[in-house]
Design a protein around this motif. Structure first.
Motif, mmCIF file in Angstrom:
data_model
loop_
_atom_site.group_PDB
_atom_site.id
_atom_site.type_symbol
_atom_site.label_atom_id
_atom_site.label_comp_id
_atom_site.label_asym_id
_atom_site.label_seq_id
_atom_site.Cartn_x
_atom_site.Cartn_y
_atom_site.Cartn_z
ATOM 1 N N UNK A 23 0.867 -1.169 0.000
ATOM 2 C CA UNK A 23 0.000 0.000 0.000
ATOM 3 C C UNK A 23 0.907 1.223 0.000
ATOM 4 N N UNK A 24 1.103 1.820 -1.159
ATOM 5 C CA UNK A 24 2.073 2.895 -1.322
ATOM 6 C C UNK A 24 1.366 4.250 -1.295
ATOM 7 N N UNK A 25 1.754 5.105 -0.365
ATOM 8 C CA UNK A 25 1.157 6.441 -0.269
ATOM 9 C C UNK A 25 1.501 7.281 -1.488
ATOM 10 N N UNK A 26 0.590 8.167 -1.867
ATOM 11 C CA UNK A 26 0.803 9.079 -2.994
ATOM 12 C C UNK A 26 0.941 10.502 -2.475
ATOM 13 N N UNK A 27 1.922 11.222 -2.999
ATOM 14 C CA UNK A 27 2.154 12.626 -2.660
ATOM 15 C C UNK A 27 1.995 13.456 -3.922
ATOM 16 N N UNK A 28 1.119 14.472 -3.863
ATOM 17 C CA UNK A 28 0.871 15.341 -5.012
ATOM 18 C C UNK A 28 1.823 16.530 -4.947
ATOM 19 N N UNK A 29 2.809 16.537 -5.852
ATOM 20 C CA UNK A 29 3.805 17.601 -5.832
ATOM 21 C C UNK A 29 3.283 18.893 -6.439
ATOM 22 N N UNK A 30 2.120 18.836 -7.086
ATOM 23 C CA UNK A 30 1.567 20.041 -7.716
ATOM 24 C C UNK A 30 0.612 20.794 -6.791
ATOM 25 N N UNK A 41 2.558 17.807 2.441
ATOM 26 C CA UNK A 41 3.766 17.736 3.260
ATOM 27 C C UNK A 41 3.590 16.745 4.408
ATOM 28 N N UNK A 42 2.410 16.734 5.018
ATOM 29 C CA UNK A 42 2.156 15.783 6.106
ATOM 30 C C UNK A 42 2.150 14.348 5.592
ATOM 31 N N UNK A 43 1.543 14.139 4.419
ATOM 32 C CA UNK A 43 1.536 12.800 3.821
ATOM 33 C C UNK A 43 2.945 12.335 3.521
ATOM 34 N N UNK A 44 3.768 13.242 2.991
ATOM 35 C CA UNK A 44 5.156 12.913 2.659
ATOM 36 C C UNK A 44 5.916 12.498 3.912
ATOM 37 N N UNK A 45 5.808 13.276 4.977
ATOM 38 C CA UNK A 45 6.526 12.969 6.215
ATOM 39 C C UNK A 45 6.070 11.627 6.773
ATOM 40 N N UNK A 46 4.771 11.386 6.758
ATOM 41 C CA UNK A 46 4.258 10.110 7.269
ATOM 42 C C UNK A 46 4.787 8.938 6.448
ATOM 43 N N UNK A 47 4.835 9.090 5.128
ATOM 44 C CA UNK A 47 5.340 8.020 4.270
ATOM 45 C C UNK A 47 6.810 7.738 4.546
ATOM 46 N N UNK A 48 7.591 8.778 4.756
ATOM 47 C CA UNK A 48 9.022 8.610 5.029
ATOM 48 C C UNK A 48 9.252 7.957 6.387
ATOM 49 N N UNK A 49 8.373 8.241 7.344
ATOM 50 C CA UNK A 49 8.504 7.643 8.670
ATOM 51 C C UNK A 49 8.068 6.182 8.673
ATOM 52 N N UNK A 50 7.011 5.864 7.934
ATOM 53 C CA UNK A 50 6.428 4.524 7.993
ATOM 54 C C UNK A 50 7.128 3.528 7.066
ATOM 55 N N UNK A 51 7.380 3.942 5.826
ATOM 56 C CA UNK A 51 7.941 3.021 4.837
ATOM 57 C C UNK A 51 9.278 3.465 4.276
#
Length: 336
Positions: A23-30, A41-51
C-alpha cells in the motif's frame, strides 16, 4: 544479454513466493500553497517515517519524455553485446550481472552515468563512442533533459519535506542535491525476461539484491513491469504495483542520518519472473563529496537530544558502502 553459469543461477535463485501488494502512499507535488500543500507535506513525512517509500503524482515530467528515454534505453540494451561492452568506463558506463565490488550478482545489465548538479551528462561520463555521432548527440540530449527534470522533482520533494518537518530555510536539504559539486547519478537498469522455466526449476531470480540506497533520495521510474519489492519494518516483503504515471521515491541512508533516524532508508530489491523486460531509470541524488553529514540540529529533539550518528563526509560513507555486500547494514559503523 545477461548470461549466467549454472552456479551463478543457483546463487541468485529465490523461492517462488507471492508477497502481498504494498500500500504505497501518494504525494501530489503540484499541490498549491495553502491547505493542500500542507496536507501533501504531512503525507510525505508520514510516508518517510512509515515506509521510507512513496509515489509522486503531479510531478510535471512529460510522459512523452519518459517514453522517449525508455525507448532509447531499450534500444541500447538491444545492441550486440560487444557494442554495449565498448561503452564501459570507470566508474561509469555499462555493466552486466556484477553489482558493486562485494561479489553480488543479479539478472541485470545496466548503465551508470555521472550528472552535474543541473542534470547534464559530462562528456567524460557519456561512454557511447561506439555509436554514430548523431545517435550520441540524440541520446545524450534525451538523458540530460530527463535527468534535469527528475532532479527538479527531487529538489521539490526535499523542499516539501523540509516544510513538513518545520525546517528552515526550505532548501536546507535540497541544496545538498543542487550544489555545483553534488554527487548525482543516473542509473538505467535492464532486467531481461526470465530464463526458460527448466533453468529456474520453478524459482524466481534476483535481479537486484536486497539493499538500501546510500544517497539522500532516489527517484525511480520503470516501464510498468512488476518486480520491485520493499521490506516493511517487520522484514516482510511486499510487491510494488506498477504505475504508468507516477515516480517512486526511496529515502536513502544519507536522509536517514540527516533526520536522526526519523525517516527510514527503505530496503528494496528487484525480483525477476516476468516474460517481459523491465527497464528502470533511477536518479540518485547525493551530496557533494566533501559534505559533512550529521543529524540536523532542528531534529535532534526527536531522539531525545541525542545524535544517533557521528559526523562523517559523503565520500567517507560512499567509499565504505562500496566495499561491502548489498545486504550489509552500512550505517552501523557510523552510529553513536
Amino acid at each position: 544479454m545477461v548470461v549466467l553459469a549454472k552456479a551463478e543461477l543457483e546463487q541468485i535463485a529465490l523461492p517462488a513466493a507471492q508477497p502481498p501488494m504494498a500500500d504505497v502512499r501518494a504525494v501530489d507535488l503540484s499541490a498549491a500553497p495553502g491547505p493542500d500543500r500542507a496536507a501533501a507535506a504531512r503525507t510525505l513525512v508520514a510516508a518517510c517515517e512509515e515506509q521510507g517509500f512513496f509515489r509522486v503524482t503531479g510531478h510535471g515530467v512529460p510522459q512523452e519524455l519518459v517514453r522517449a528515454v525508455e525507448a532509447a534505453a531499450a534500444g541500447f540494451f538491444a545492441l550486440p553485446q560487444a557494442e554495449k561492452e565498448g561503452a564501459t568506463g570507470e566508474p561509469v558506463g555499462y555493466g552486466c550481472k556484477q553489482i558493486g565490488d562485494g561479489g553480488d550478482l543479479g539478472w541485470i545489465e545496466y548503465l551508470l552515468l555521472c550528472l552535474t548538479s543541473a542534470g547534464t551528462v559530462p562528456a567524460a561520463s557519456f561512454p557511447f563512442s561506439t555509436l554514430p555521432c548523431a545517435a550520441v548527440c540524440t541520446e545524450r540530449e534525451l538523458l540530460e533533459e530527463y535527468a534535469a527534470a527528475v532532479r527538479r522533482v527531487a529538489c521539490g520533494l526535499l523542499e516539501l519535506m523540509a516544510e513538513g518537518l518545520g525546517i528552515e530555510p526550505a532548501d536546507t536539504i535540497s541544496r545538498l542535491v543542487a550544489d555545483a559539486e553534488s554527487d548525482n547519478m543516473l542509473r538505467v537498469n535492464h532486467y531481461p525476461p526470465a530464463p526458460r522455466p527448466e533453468q529456474q526449476a520453478g524459482r524466481l531470480l534476483t535481479g537486484f539484491g536486497e539493499h538500501t540506497d546510500p544517497q539522500i533520495i532516489s527517484v525511480l521510474r520503470s516501464n510498468g513491469t512488476t518486480g520491485l519489492e520493499i521490506a516493511g519494518r517487520d522484514g516482510a516483503w511486499a510487491s510494488v504495483p506498477p504505475d504508468a504515471d507516477s515516480f517512486f521515491i526511496n529515502v536513502g541512508d544519507a536522509l536517514q542520518v540527516l533526520t536522526n533516524g526519523r525517516f527510514r532508508s527503505v530496503k528494496h530489491r528487484v525480483v525477476v519472473s516476468s516474460e517481459r523486460s523491465r527497464v528502470s531509470m533511477i536518479f540518485l541524488g547525493g551530496p557533494p563529496p566533501g559534505a559533512r553529514l550529521a543529524p540536523l540540529p532542528q531534529l535532534l529533539g526527536d531522539g531525545g537530544g541525542r545524535s544517533r550518528y557521528r559526523e562523517f563526509t559523503w565520500m567517507e560513507y560512499k567509499s565504505c558502502s562500496h566495499r561491502g555486500r548489498l545486504v550489509d547494514d552500512r550505517l552501523r559503523p557510523f552510529e553513536n
